[in-house]
Scaffold this active site. Structure first.
Site: not given
Length: 411
Positions: A156, A159, A164, A264, A267, A295, A365, A390
């Site tokens: 697609f 951009t 952007g 559209g 979305n 741990r 961690l 997005e």
């Protein structure tokens, strides 16, 4: 003999202090009984995708991420075989599931890696959706069955390097030349670009922004892959370069006029992210819970310390709230009542909380959290991209702000 011998004022200690009881752990989603909100079919689809992902994708994903290479075509065919490509679309070989089932599939794929969910999102919610929603019957029959099966890959192209968050400022343009269209321009940060069989490219015309289907191998079209990424390394990311690309008139998506067409599609993809980001967060939290339980620190499990439990409780709270939000938006979408600003609420909240969970899990961690032996830092790095694509967090904040105030802050 005295029947009641005198007692010492300080009797000797005969046992250690009582230890707190340890009950069976509860999964974060079980705290809010999320499974009870799903249908049997939705749970079965989730189980199918999770089983496949855990068996076939998870064992390899750390290596793909480290090498910055992924077998995209093999993955597309496998994902197509389980029906997740364009799964929420009707007809043309698509599964036709509801929105919640699609969201759950995205969650399970992103629990392995955001790059894998990106492949599915771009294929189904951007490229396939654009053709399904705006294409001619001939275009749908030509591309959609093969894309649903994973035999064809799509991308697609919206951009651009300098466009952007503001797609309306795109420079890619299409000019009529007799019965043909001639396209020139550059697109950037395009998932699946260099492996795509067809690219949905949006370009400015004298009649506004229009979409075009550009098959791979079209003269003047190239898609160099972007390397040296620190995020989404288990995903193909490319430029699209169009230099006097000549297309026939029927390459245009006739039903898409103006920016409403690509927006559209966005979305649709954003909805998948609302669920998907929770998968990355869930995987981080499950990893942190298991690690903290095993741990040993100062002769006790890390999980037994109050500060650790505070972190785990806060993260589980946000994960559960994000899941309830995603399910609510999914039900709205299935009822045909989901608005763009509601999608922005979901994308803004769930990605923001997911990346916060990933970062917090890394602290549990410790140094182990930065290695590829565990998935946490990989998820955190990936979510940096999910936070941006997005629609950035800033853009979604402004969408919500406009809905609340009636005032547009974009210009």
């Amino acid at each position: 003999m005295s029947p009641n011998p005198p007692q010492s004022p300080n009797p000797p200690k005969t046992s250690q202090r009582p230890q707190p009881s340890k009950s069976s752990p509860v999964h974060p989603f079980d705290l809010l009984a999320v499974d009870g909100l799903l249908t049997d079919e939705e749970r079965e689809i989730r189980r199918t995708v999770r089983t496949m992902a855990d068996r076939e994708l998870r064992p390899h994903v750390a290596d793909w991420f480290e090498r910055g290479a992924v077998p995209a075509r093999e993955l597309a065919r496998r994902l197509g075989s389980v029906g997740v490509l364009g799964m929420h679309l009707e007809g043309y070989g698509c599964a036709g599931t509801n929105a919640v089932a699609y969201g759950l599939a995205c969650l399970e794929l992103e629990a392995v890696d955001s790059g894998l969910r990106s492949l599915v999102s771009v294929q189904g919610s951007l490229a396939m959706y654009a053709i399904w929603k705006y294409g001619s019957e001939e275009q749908k029959r030509q591309w959609l069955p093969g894309m649903a099966a994973g035999e064809y890959i799509g991308c697609f192209g919206l951009t651009e390097p300098d466009a952007g968050s503001d797609p309306g400022s795109m420079r890619t343009h299409a000019k009529r030349d007799g019965g043909d269209w001639v396209l020139n321009g550059t697109k950037m940060w395009i998932t699946n670009g260099s492996v795509a069989d067809v690219s949905v490219v949006w370009a400015r015309t004298d009649d506004g922004v229009r979409g075009f289907l550009v098959p791979a191998g079209t003269p003047g079209f190239s898609a160099p892959e972007i390397k040296q990424k620190l995020s989404l390394r288990a995903s193909v990311t490319s430029e699209l370069v169009l230099e006097d690309v000549r297309l026939p008139a029927d390459a245009m998506l006739a039903e898409a006029r103006g920016l409403s067409g690509p927006l559209g599609c966005l979305n649709e993809a954003r909805f998948g992210i609302v669920f998907g980001a929770l998968g990355a967060a869930r995987d981080c939290l499950e990893t942190a819970l298991a690690y903290a339980g095993d741990r040993i620190v100062f002769e006790r499990s890390l999980a037994s310390y109050q500060l650790t439990q505070q972190k785990l409780a806060d993260m589980s709270l946000e994960l559960g709230k994000g899941m309830l939000l995603a399910l609510h938006l999914g039900r709205l979408k299935d009822a045909g009542n989901l608005s763009p600003e509601q999608v922005s609420v979901g994308k803004l909240n769930n990605v923001r909380e997911a990346i916060a969970i990933a970062r917090e899990c890394r602290t549990i961690l410790g140094a182990n959290g930065i290695t590829l032996e565990y998935p946490v830092m990989r998820h955190a790095n990936n979510l940096e991209s999910v936070l941006t694509y997005e629609g950035t967090s800033e853009v979604h904040s402004l969408v919500i702000g406009k809905a609340l105030t009636g005032e547009s802050a974009f210009r």
